[in-house]
Design an enzyme around this catalytic site. Sequence first.
Site, PDB file in Angstrom:
ATOM      1  CG  HIS A   1      -0.292   0.099   2.538  1.00 33.24           C
ATOM      2  ND1 HIS A   1       0.008  -1.020   3.281  1.00 33.24           N
ATOM      3  CD2 HIS A   1       0.144   1.147   3.286  1.00 33.24           C
ATOM      4  CE1 HIS A   1       0.587  -0.672   4.415  1.00 33.24           C
ATOM      5  NE2 HIS A   1       0.694   0.646   4.444  1.00 33.24           N
TER       6      HIS A   1
ATOM      7  CG  HIS B   1       4.129   4.264   5.558  1.00 34.79           C
ATOM      8  ND1 HIS B   1       3.275   4.753   6.522  1.00 34.79           N
ATOM      9  CD2 HIS B   1       3.661   3.022   5.254  1.00 34.79           C
ATOM     10  CE1 HIS B   1       2.343   3.839   6.794  1.00 34.79           C
ATOM     11  NE2 HIS B   1       2.553   2.787   6.032  1.00 34.79           N
TER      12      HIS B   1
ATOM     13  CD  GLU C   1       3.946  -0.871   7.371  1.00 35.28           C
ATOM     14  OE1 GLU C   1       3.278  -0.147   6.608  1.00 35.28           O
ATOM     15  OE2 GLU C   1       3.447  -1.427   8.363  1.00 35.28           O
TER      16      GLU C   1
END
Lengths: 133, 133
Positions: free
Chosen positions: A7, A78, A129
């Site tokens: 994502h 992020h 991430e």
Amino acid sequence: MLGRLNHVAIAVKDAEKAARIYGALGAEVSPAVPLPEHGVITVFVTLPNTKIEFIQPLGETSPIAKFLERNADGGIHHICYDVPDIIAARDRLVKEGARVLGDGVPRIGAHGKPVLFLHPKDFSGALVEIEQA
Amino acid sequence: MLGRLNHVAIAVKDAEKAARIYGALGAEVSPAVPLPEHGVITVFVTLPNTKIEFIQPLGETSPIAKFLERNADGGIHHICYDVPDIIAARDRLVKEGARVLGDGVPRIGAHGKPVLFLHPKDFSGALVEIEQA
């Protein structure tokens, strides 16, 4: 070792409002889900190949509060990549000189899976991430 | 109307250097391609579901020069969505109150297809490109 883009996370003051224009373009928009243990409210926009995750601060110690002080209109917070084995990925990244944030021990992220964050200075200014797929 | 996430563009001073850590994690990294008509050098990282596009300034009037003055380490510059019909998407976005950058006429982007950029203030602080798929 590096898998799908899981994502793109966009921090905003109002996640439902932010997602509205995506809904107007025909994308599937989830209801708002509060995640008190992560200090955020999330709204997901499902695209054919990945997700946009709007995150809105929840509570007074939200980890995205400072980001929104600096970026009043919101902004891309992020990007998250799937990895098949988060320990192997972490060890390889450390070997390459990347800095893992925190104590380096994966914690359970917003999707119930182990995650780690990498230092933006080692990823072209982007907070990254990694999530065990 | 809103299709795949075509790419995430990350602006950096050295695109090949920035992509190196992705290559170390096993991702496919393209050679650097100068696009003088767009004022950038591009390096693509191919993920299973989308691409990361590193863009490095080329020439003295590069459109990303100012961004890198503000973000010395680099940073996520824009996200690009595929749309099946760029004129229909533009008209719908304008109807929803989004501002199209420039004169609103699609121009040919870095992939040889018509593109438009939308104002970050209408997309949660994220610069959004739409590309006719």
